[in-house]
Motif scaffolding. Sequence first.
Motif, short mmCIF file in Angstrom:
data_model
loop_
_atom_site.label_atom_id
_atom_site.label_comp_id
_atom_site.label_asym_id
_atom_site.label_seq_id
_atom_site.Cartn_x
_atom_site.Cartn_y
_atom_site.Cartn_z
N ALA A 88 -8.29 12.66 -7.32
CA ALA A 88 -7.91 13.95 -7.31
C ALA A 88 -6.31 13.77 -6.53
CB ALA A 88 -8.70 14.59 -6.60
N ARG A 124 -13.26 4.23 -9.81
CA ARG A 124 -13.04 3.82 -11.00
C ARG A 124 -12.63 4.51 -12.38
NH1 ARG A 124 -17.57 8.98 -11.52
NH2 ARG A 124 -17.40 10.24 -9.67
N ALA A 171 -7.97 12.00 -11.71
CA ALA A 171 -8.29 12.46 -12.56
C ALA A 171 -7.65 14.23 -12.42
CB ALA A 171 -10.02 12.68 -12.48
N ILE A 184 -9.11 20.61 -8.33
CA ILE A 184 -9.59 21.48 -8.34
C ILE A 184 -9.66 22.68 -7.48
CG2 ILE A 184 -10.72 22.79 -10.65
CD1 ILE A 184 -10.71 20.41 -11.71
N HIS A 235 2.97 19.56 -7.65
CA HIS A 235 2.56 18.56 -8.63
C HIS A 235 4.51 18.15 -8.90
CE1 HIS A 235 -0.81 20.25 -7.93
NE2 HIS A 235 -1.19 18.87 -7.61
N THR A 237 -10.50 7.92 -16.29
CA THR A 237 -10.23 8.64 -17.04
C THR A 237 -8.66 9.56 -16.28
OG1 THR A 237 -11.69 10.15 -15.84
CG2 THR A 237 -12.73 9.38 -18.18
N GLY A 276 -4.70 15.65 -16.63
CA GLY A 276 -4.90 16.04 -16.06
C GLY A 276 -3.07 15.70 -15.28
N ALA A 277 -3.36 16.34 -14.26
CA ALA A 277 -2.17 15.94 -13.07
C ALA A 277 -2.45 14.42 -13.83
CB ALA A 277 -2.36 15.96 -12.10
N PRO A 292 -6.64 18.55 -19.93
CA PRO A 292 -7.82 19.15 -19.74
C PRO A 292 -8.02 20.75 -19.26
CG PRO A 292 -8.34 17.51 -18.61
CD PRO A 292 -7.50 17.09 -19.20
N PHE A 350 -16.76 24.86 -13.33
CA PHE A 350 -16.98 23.30 -13.31
C PHE A 350 -17.02 22.81 -11.36
CE2 PHE A 350 -14.58 19.48 -13.23
CZ PHE A 350 -14.17 18.83 -12.00
N LYS A 366 -27.80 19.40 -6.97
CA LYS A 366 -27.65 19.40 -5.36
C LYS A 366 -29.28 20.63 -5.72
CE LYS A 366 -23.15 18.30 -5.15
NZ LYS A 366 -21.87 18.78 -4.91
N1 T1G Z 1 -10.95 18.49 -8.23
C1 T1G Z 1 -11.60 18.46 -7.10
N2 T1G Z 1 -12.57 17.94 -7.46
C2 T1G Z 1 -13.08 16.42 -8.65
C3 T1G Z 1 -12.65 16.86 -9.47
C4 T1G Z 1 -11.21 17.39 -9.77
N3 T1G Z 1 -9.67 17.21 -10.73
N4 T1G Z 1 -13.09 15.35 -10.59
C5 T1G Z 1 -13.71 15.54 -10.34
N5 T1G Z 1 -14.67 16.10 -9.07
C6 T1G Z 1 -15.38 15.77 -8.15
C7 T1G Z 1 -16.48 16.77 -8.71
O1 T1G Z 1 -16.75 17.93 -8.21
C8 T1G Z 1 -17.80 16.38 -8.14
O2 T1G Z 1 -17.98 16.40 -7.00
C9 T1G Z 1 -17.14 14.44 -8.16
O3 T1G Z 1 -15.62 14.33 -8.64
C10 T1G Z 1 -17.56 13.54 -9.47
O4 T1G Z 1 -17.17 14.19 -10.31
C11 T1G Z 1 -1.45 19.83 -11.66
C12 T1G Z 1 -3.65 21.92 -13.08
C13 T1G Z 1 -13.13 13.07 -13.92
C14 T1G Z 1 -14.74 12.98 -15.99
O5 T1G Z 1 -9.98 18.59 -15.48
O6 T1G Z 1 -13.89 15.48 -16.22
O7 T1G Z 1 -4.91 18.12 -12.85
O8 T1G Z 1 -20.45 17.32 -7.05
O9 T1G Z 1 -19.52 14.14 -10.94
O10 T1G Z 1 -19.29 12.71 -14.34
O11 T1G Z 1 -1.67 19.99 -14.80
O12 T1G Z 1 -15.19 13.90 -13.24
O13 T1G Z 1 -20.41 14.74 -6.34
O14 T1G Z 1 -19.18 16.21 -5.04
O15 T1G Z 1 -18.04 15.09 -12.68
O16 T1G Z 1 -18.05 10.48 -13.76
C15 T1G Z 1 -7.34 18.70 -14.66
C16 T1G Z 1 -12.14 17.22 -13.66
C17 T1G Z 1 -7.39 19.12 -13.52
C18 T1G Z 1 -11.31 16.76 -15.02
C19 T1G Z 1 -15.62 12.53 -13.57
N6 T1G Z 1 -8.61 17.22 -14.44
N7 T1G Z 1 -13.06 16.07 -13.66
O17 T1G Z 1 -16.98 13.03 -14.64
O18 T1G Z 1 -17.85 12.39 -12.32
S1 T1G Z 1 -6.46 20.58 -12.70
C20 T1G Z 1 -10.28 17.60 -14.68
C21 T1G Z 1 -13.53 15.40 -14.33
C22 T1G Z 1 -4.54 19.52 -13.22
C23 T1G Z 1 -2.41 19.74 -13.70
C24 T1G Z 1 -3.87 20.94 -13.56
C25 T1G Z 1 -15.00 14.52 -14.25
C26 T1G Z 1 -14.61 13.08 -14.66
P1 T1G Z 1 -19.69 15.70 -6.46
P2 T1G Z 1 -18.23 14.03 -11.87
P3 T1G Z 1 -18.55 12.30 -13.85
#
Ligand code: T1G
Length: 703
Positions: A25, A57, A61, A65, A77, A98, A101-102, A124, A273, A281
């Motif tokens: 991230a 992996r 992503a 957040i 960003h 995957t 987003g950013a 997304p 989210f 947990k």
């Molecule tokens: N930020 C912070 N933590 C994140 C994260 C993120 N983007 N993505 C995942 N995590 C943490 C999650 O909370 C968990 O933590 C661990 O990583 C594993 O995630 C500027 C504004 C990538 C498909 O929306 O869709 O970019 O619970 O259990 O099932 O334009 O994580 O272990 O402590 O979900 O294998 C846009 C969000 C952000 C992607 C992996 N991005 N993530 O799924 O693992 S906004 C998203 C996902 C943005 C820009 C904008 C999924 C995954 P913990 P997980 P997974």
Amino acid sequence: MSDVVTLSVTDRIATVTIDSPPVNAADHPVRAGLQKVFTDLAGRADYDAAVVVCAGRTFMAGADIGEFDTGIKPPHHQDLFNLVESCAKPVVAALHGTALGAGTELAMACHYRVADKGARIGLPELSLGIIPGAGGTQRAPRLIGLDAAMDLVLSGKPVPAAKALELGLVDEVAAADVNAAALAYAKKLVAEGKGPRRTCDLAVKDAAKAAEIIAARQAQVAKTMKNRTSPLKLVEAMAAAASLPFAEGLKLEADISRQLEHAVEARAMRHLFFADREVRKIPGITKDIKARPIRKVGIIGAGTMGGGIAMCFANIGVPVTIIDVSDENLQRGLGIIRKNYERSVSRGSLTAEQLESRMGLLSVSTDYAALKDADLAIEAVFEKMELKKDIFARLDAVLPAGAILGTNTSTLDIDEIAATTKRPADVIGLHFFSPANVMPLLEIVQGAKTSMDVLLTALDMAKLIKKTGVVSKVCYGFIGNRMMDPYGREAERMVLEGATPADIDGALEGWGMAMGILAVYDMAGIEVGDNTRIANPHMVPDDPSFYRCSALLVANKWLGQKTGRGYYRYDSPDRKRAPCPEVIEMMHAEGKRLNVPARKPGKDEILERCLYSMINEGAKLLEEGIALRASDIDVVYTAGYGFPRYRGGPMFYADTVGLKVIYDKIVEFGKTLDPRYWTPAPLLEKLAKSGSTFAEWDASKGK
Ligand code: T1G
């Protein structure tokens, strides 16, 4: 230099590696590291091209957040990705996992992109109530066209590498190792004398049709994403790509992002989210506890639920044996499953080969001995305790040691069922929602004796079968249906008072519920709730008006959609619901007969009585320890009951209204309505009077 971003130059190719588990991230250390590297590169002459890769992996992503709530420190960003794009040498992104987003925005700020064949690439942000804020709204239309970019961001769904290649989002799909392929691609660019191809310089290929594209998308958003701000603002930002210079478009994107990031919609969706992940947990499930293997599953009951549950496991390649009392039932059940898969094939979401391989995983038997090697058996038969006890006694006799015994019961006492076995620690509730192969929610009901490794196995299993598993302790209705009880009670009561089903459901759907509660009853079958109340007389108050509308409909065999009439009638060709004057008249007359005081509740009162009764019950679930967290309740209601995600779930919503406001309204209803139903839950009263929130209650419990 931060150790999450490293730079190495070999054979005049610079490799920028991001290594920040778990998902790379774009948090502050990553952004600072990238800024340092690309600032360095601007002054170096010892390289001809650069490749950006991510370890672990997945490619980046998204933004971090969590940072939206703690504050985003520079480099921001947009500025950072502009720096990447300004690189004087060609920059190639290597995408795997995957890119979201950013991550996708970083890739689009690079000059070329190579994707692993299994990569998925998406924007997304709308699922978080925001818009791409790192240049994505301006670069995506320049790369793939305005209309295709609108699809990508409005759907929020990542596209597979092959589709990304077709769209022009990537330039190559790697046959093998994507990093090696990206390196080779960079070397080829150098050999061919190709320099940077900056996305910001590209023209929007369908700009001439921008007006009609924008109008169509505005109409789409108005129809499918009501009550929300971010989708319309997204269309506005993306539209700028076709009409404003790049820098001005970026400024508009930044202004809109700032407006949205702290709005209730974004806070609600960010809350979910993390809440969707927090549910996994569970205190007591420590690192030393290991899940049990699930190599073969038995399902007892070949009906709609049993068949749907069987599909969940066949879909992930786990063999299933379905047990029922007759071959006729079993063949009918298999026929329903095949029909479900055939529908997916006709929609293009499944191939004929996949259909056959999944059907091939299903075996049937009338003999429980067929389960002698099952690791998990799930009972999904009628809600009759004696029947379930008989089934569990049979399972106890045939299942191997270590197997898990699950029940799909929606209201019966798991502990009572477990007590009929010699292995109560292996018994657990697995409450699927119909249709089980579609609905994402799974209530995992932890019995008094359920062991921690069984609970962990159920949580892991939920993730494997792509369900949102939420743990509930044992009570009538667990979390979801327990809170639905007062919600439906108030809806029915208001009809007896003089409202119509359309008044009730119209208010709820206008507020954002996917379906009004009375229409839900028509869909599920009015007799379902009625049978549950008959089976649990101890849960029915001494109040002749209690769920009286349902009783009347059942008495007339008007059971909802399946009989063409329930709260509504369904006799139009498109089977759309329509008011049924006869039913309305019957219910209003019954209200008068029961001396229910007539009222004409407006939209606000309908929402307050339905939502606050649900929230009050949720507070009771928390203080009884049935639900572990208020955020777990939010996950149950948004994943399984059509509660709008942009409102965060009932408990998050309550915090936004203010618990004191809700408390005061409940006290008022206690005076003007029935005090039996309108007494504030002690926890709600305590939090309201201390000016606290459910979120703070969760935090105080370290949950
Ligand atoms: N930020 C912070 N933590 C994140 C994260 C993120 N983007 N993505 C995942 N995590 C943490 C999650 O909370 C968990 O933590 C661990 O990583 C594993 O995630 C500027 C504004 C990538 C498909 O929306 O869709 O970019 O619970 O259990 O099932 O334009 O994580 O272990 O402590 O979900 O294998 C846009 C969000 C952000 C992607 C992996 N991005 N993530 O799924 O693992 S906004 C998203 C996902 C943005 C820009 C904008 C999924 C995954 P913990 P997980 P997974």
